[in-house]
Every structure is written in C-alpha cells, then in structure tokens.
Design an enzyme around this catalytic site. Structure first.
Site, PDB file in Angstrom:
ATOM      1  N   ARG A  21       0.810  -1.213   0.000  1.00 21.27           N
ATOM      2  CA  ARG A  21       0.000   0.000   0.000  1.00 21.27           C
ATOM      3  C   ARG A  21       0.843   1.263   0.000  1.00 21.27           C
ATOM      4  O   ARG A  21       0.470   2.270  -0.605  1.00 21.27           O
ATOM      5  CB  ARG A  21      -0.910  -0.035   1.241  1.00 21.27           C
ATOM      6  CG  ARG A  21      -1.660   1.237   1.541  1.00 21.27           C
ATOM      7  CD  ARG A  21      -2.437   1.112   2.850  1.00 21.27           C
ATOM      8  NE  ARG A  21      -1.563   0.747   3.962  1.00 21.27           N
ATOM      9  CZ  ARG A  21      -0.811   1.616   4.643  1.00 21.27           C
ATOM     10  NH1 ARG A  21      -0.814   2.908   4.308  1.00 21.27           N
ATOM     11  NH2 ARG A  21      -0.044   1.214   5.649  1.00 21.27           N
ATOM     12  N   HIS A  51      12.394   2.179  22.414  1.00 22.95           N
ATOM     13  CA  HIS A  51      11.926   3.312  23.209  1.00 22.95           C
ATOM     14  C   HIS A  51      10.843   2.807  24.159  1.00 22.95           C
ATOM     15  O   HIS A  51       9.660   2.775  23.823  1.00 22.95           O
ATOM     16  CB  HIS A  51      11.389   4.411  22.285  1.00 22.95           C
ATOM     17  CG  HIS A  51      11.158   5.714  22.979  1.00 22.95           C
ATOM     18  ND1 HIS A  51       9.943   6.367  22.955  1.00 22.95           N
ATOM     19  CD2 HIS A  51      11.987   6.494  23.728  1.00 22.95           C
ATOM     20  CE1 HIS A  51      10.030   7.488  23.647  1.00 22.95           C
ATOM     21  NE2 HIS A  51      11.263   7.585  24.120  1.00 22.95           N
ATOM     22  N   ARG A 126     -12.829 -20.842  26.716  1.00 26.36           N
ATOM     23  CA  ARG A 126     -12.108 -20.708  25.443  1.00 26.36           C
ATOM     24  C   ARG A 126     -12.571 -19.471  24.674  1.00 26.36           C
ATOM     25  O   ARG A 126     -12.350 -19.361  23.468  1.00 26.36           O
ATOM     26  CB  ARG A 126     -12.299 -21.982  24.620  1.00 26.36           C
ATOM     27  CG  ARG A 126     -11.682 -23.224  25.270  1.00 26.36           C
ATOM     28  CD  ARG A 126     -11.747 -24.439  24.367  1.00 26.36           C
ATOM     29  NE  ARG A 126     -13.105 -24.943  24.216  1.00 26.36           N
ATOM     30  CZ  ARG A 126     -13.634 -25.928  24.959  1.00 26.36           C
ATOM     31  NH1 ARG A 126     -12.911 -26.491  25.913  1.00 26.36           N
ATOM     32  NH2 ARG A 126     -14.869 -26.348  24.741  1.00 26.36           N
ATOM     33  N   CYS A 146      -3.529  -3.581  12.806  1.00 26.59           N
ATOM     34  CA  CYS A 146      -2.563  -4.598  12.360  1.00 26.59           C
ATOM     35  C   CYS A 146      -2.546  -5.762  13.346  1.00 26.59           C
ATOM     36  O   CYS A 146      -2.648  -6.915  12.954  1.00 26.59           O
ATOM     37  CB  CYS A 146      -1.173  -3.986  12.238  1.00 26.59           C
ATOM     38  SG  CYS A 146      -1.035  -2.715  10.970  1.00 26.59           S
ATOM     39  N   ARG A 166      -2.267  -9.378  11.530  1.00 29.72           N
ATOM     40  CA  ARG A 166      -2.483  -9.589  10.090  1.00 29.72           C
ATOM     41  C   ARG A 166      -1.328  -9.056   9.259  1.00 29.72           C
ATOM     42  O   ARG A 166      -1.013  -9.582   8.183  1.00 29.72           O
ATOM     43  CB  ARG A 166      -3.788  -8.921   9.639  1.00 29.72           C
ATOM     44  CG  ARG A 166      -3.744  -7.403   9.725  1.00 29.72           C
ATOM     45  CD  ARG A 166      -4.916  -6.698   9.056  1.00 29.72           C
ATOM     46  NE  ARG A 166      -4.774  -5.254   9.212  1.00 29.72           N
ATOM     47  CZ  ARG A 166      -4.097  -4.462   8.404  1.00 29.72           C
ATOM     48  NH1 ARG A 166      -3.482  -4.973   7.340  1.00 29.72           N
ATOM     49  NH2 ARG A 166      -4.013  -3.161   8.627  1.00 29.72           N
ATOM     50  N   ALA A 168       2.650  -7.347   9.651  1.00 31.51           N
ATOM     51  CA  ALA A 168       3.738  -7.224  10.621  1.00 31.51           C
ATOM     52  C   ALA A 168       4.961  -6.591   9.981  1.00 31.51           C
ATOM     53  O   ALA A 168       5.673  -7.230   9.202  1.00 31.51           O
ATOM     54  CB  ALA A 168       4.085  -8.599  11.190  1.00 31.51           C
ATOM     55  N   ILE A 208       9.532  -7.402   5.582  1.00 33.39           N
ATOM     56  CA  ILE A 208      10.594  -6.420   5.782  1.00 33.39           C
ATOM     57  C   ILE A 208      10.513  -5.428   4.630  1.00 33.39           C
ATOM     58  O   ILE A 208      10.581  -5.820   3.457  1.00 33.39           O
ATOM     59  CB  ILE A 208      11.979  -7.088   5.818  1.00 33.39           C
ATOM     60  CG1 ILE A 208      12.090  -8.048   7.014  1.00 33.39           C
ATOM     61  CG2 ILE A 208      13.085  -6.033   5.890  1.00 33.39           C
ATOM     62  CD1 ILE A 208      13.349  -8.891   7.007  1.00 33.39           C
ATOM     63  N   TYR A 209      10.329  -4.160   4.966  1.00 32.94           N
ATOM     64  CA  TYR A 209      10.306  -3.133   3.925  1.00 32.94           C
ATOM     65  C   TYR A 209      11.692  -3.021   3.297  1.00 32.94           C
ATOM     66  O   TYR A 209      12.714  -3.196   3.967  1.00 32.94           O
ATOM     67  CB  TYR A 209       9.887  -1.784   4.515  1.00 32.94           C
ATOM     68  CG  TYR A 209       8.402  -1.665   4.749  1.00 32.94           C
ATOM     69  CD1 TYR A 209       7.529  -1.441   3.686  1.00 32.94           C
ATOM     70  CD2 TYR A 209       7.859  -1.776   6.022  1.00 32.94           C
ATOM     71  CE1 TYR A 209       6.161  -1.327   3.892  1.00 32.94           C
ATOM     72  CE2 TYR A 209       6.494  -1.663   6.239  1.00 32.94           C
ATOM     73  CZ  TYR A 209       5.657  -1.439   5.165  1.00 32.94           C
ATOM     74  OH  TYR A 209       4.303  -1.337   5.371  1.00 32.94           O
ATOM     75  N   SER A 263       6.896   3.550   6.919  1.00 32.12           N
ATOM     76  CA  SER A 263       6.143   3.627   5.664  1.00 32.12           C
ATOM     77  C   SER A 263       4.683   3.892   6.004  1.00 32.12           C
ATOM     78  O   SER A 263       4.042   3.096   6.692  1.00 32.12           O
ATOM     79  CB  SER A 263       6.280   2.321   4.876  1.00 32.12           C
ATOM     80  OG  SER A 263       7.611   2.137   4.450  1.00 32.12           O
TER      81      SER A 263
END
Length: 264
Positions: A21, A51, A126, A146, A166, A168, A208-209, A263
């Site tokens: 995206r 941090h 459950r 996310c 969903r 990461a 991984i971007y 991003s």
C-alpha cells in the site's frame, strides 16, 4: 532474542517480493509463529535499543479507550502522529474497540473488562478473546488494526496470551508489538492473581520493507544479550489503575538504536 532473529532470517531467506500500500516494496512471508516464555525474562529486543516509554504509554492509552493522540504527545510519544487528523483524532481504533465495541442496538461492549472478569470467574473458558477488527468501522479508522485479535489462556496458575497480527512490519513494528503484548499479559496476570506464562505471536503477512534491509542485516550481525526483567512496583487491583511509574525494566542492556523510516 533468537525467536526474532530467526523470523528476520526466515523472511530474508524464504520471502517473496511484494508490492504494498505504501509503495515502498517488501519481502514477505505468510504465516509465522513465535513463542516467548515470560518466566525467562521480559522480551525486549536487545540487538537494538527500543523506546520503552513509547511502548508503555501507548498500551496505557489503548487501555484508557482514548483515540486522540493528545495523551501520547503530552508524554513524548510521536508514533501515531502521521495518521492523526488536524485535531489529533484517529477514529475508532484499538482503544475504542477494546473498551466500547459497538452493538447493533447502539450500546457497546467493554471487551477487555469482560475478559478480565471471565479470567477471574471462568478461567477455563475458550472465549477469552478481544478483537479490534470491526468491519463496520474500518473506513472510519485512520489505520485498520494490524494487531487485531488476542486470546488469553489459563493453566497451572499461569496466564498466557496469543496475538494474531495480520500485517507485521518486522523491523520497526514487531519488536514493539512483542513488548506491548508481553506487558499486557503481565498487567492482566497481576490484576487476576496469576503468574505469567507464554506470549505467542502469530503473524499473517510478515514483511521487511525494502528501505529496512540494511538495518535488518546490521541487527542480525549483533549478538543478543540477556533479557531484562519487568517489575510491577505497586499493587494494582484494576487494569485502568496502572500508571507509567508502576513499571520497572531491570537489566536492559541493548545494542545502540538503529534508525528506520516508517512507511505510511
């Protein structure tokens, strides 16, 4: 933390190149799980400095049900600024769904409070689930969740938590998410009189971007150090009563911070 390094290496070795995206481009795998025994230490990544202030304040903000970034900004946390509107609003994001998930009749469900009560009264259930994924309100959210669903599990006096995520962002987001939900598990265990068990992190699209590839390789070149310990310094009876000052992270000795662009 070997589990996190194994994830990064798996994506680099087995991932496929995908568009995304943001237009940045990613290397991605689908379906991956990590498990952390919280009795062995608090899972803060040690191969780069995190941090901690942002992690704690963001979780307290979620728990409060707030969806305006003012509290975060007042406490030196800027991680949501890119998505907020001019007034600082984000729409019905995580805190709103956790604490006031809407019913069709116009009332709402405090999912977090319900789950904590169920842990106390029906620990073998459950159905100890909190969901932030509300299809009817996704378009109103600045960013769809996310990390969208988590489930608790009680056995042998210990509380475990599994998160389904969903999407990461493995370099920037995942270390933050691991620590945040480990902290949540400690907090819920504290107010329900349980010890902590495992945190299980299940990922959908783990990526991984491409503008983080060099940073990931640098991080993988560093040797993990011993995990710190989390200490809750005050006896707290309700999840809403926690304050930033209630948490001590003992023995955190990370490698230096590694910068990476978000991003959006």
């Amino acid at each position: 933390m070997k589990q996190y390094h194994d994830l990064c290496r798996h994506i680099l070795d087995q991932g496929v190149v995908k568009e995304d995206r943001t237009g940045t481009g990613t290397t991605s795998v689908f379906g991956y799980q990590m498990r952390f025994n919280l009795q062995e230490g608090f899972p803060l990544i040690t191969t780069k400095k995190l941090h901690i202030r942002s992690i704690i304040h963001e979780l307290l903000w979620f728990i409060s049900g707030e969806t305006n970034v003012r509290y975060l900004q007042d406490n030196g946390v800027r991680i949501w600024n890119e998505w907020a509107d001019e007034e600082g609003n984000l729409g019905p994001v995580y805190g709103s769904q956790w604490r006031s998930f809407p019913r069709p009749d116009g009332s709402s469900v405090d999912q977090l409070a319900q789950v904590i009560e169920q842990i106390k009264t029906n620990p073998d259930s459950r159905r100890l689930i909190v969901s932030a994924w509300n299809p009817g309100q996704l378009e109103e959210m600045a960013l769809p969740p996310c990390h969208l669903l988590f489930q608790f599990y009680v056995a042998d006096g210990k509380l475990s938590c599994q998160l389904y995520q969903r999407s990461a962002d493995t370099f920037l987001g995942v270390p933050f998410n691991i620590a945040s939900y480990a902290l949540l598990t400690h907090m819920v265990a504290h107010v329900t009189g349980l010890e902590v068990g495992d945190f299980v992190h299940t990922l959908g699209d783990a990526h991984i971007y491409h503008n983080h590839l060099e940073q990931v390789e640098l991080q993988l070149s560093r040797d993990p150090r011993p995990l710190p310990k989390l200490n809750i310094v005050r006896d707290v009876s309700s999840i809403e009563s926690f304050r930033f000052e209630d948490f001590e992270i003992l023995g955190y000795d990370p490698h230096p911070h590694i910068k990476g662009e978000v991003s959006v």
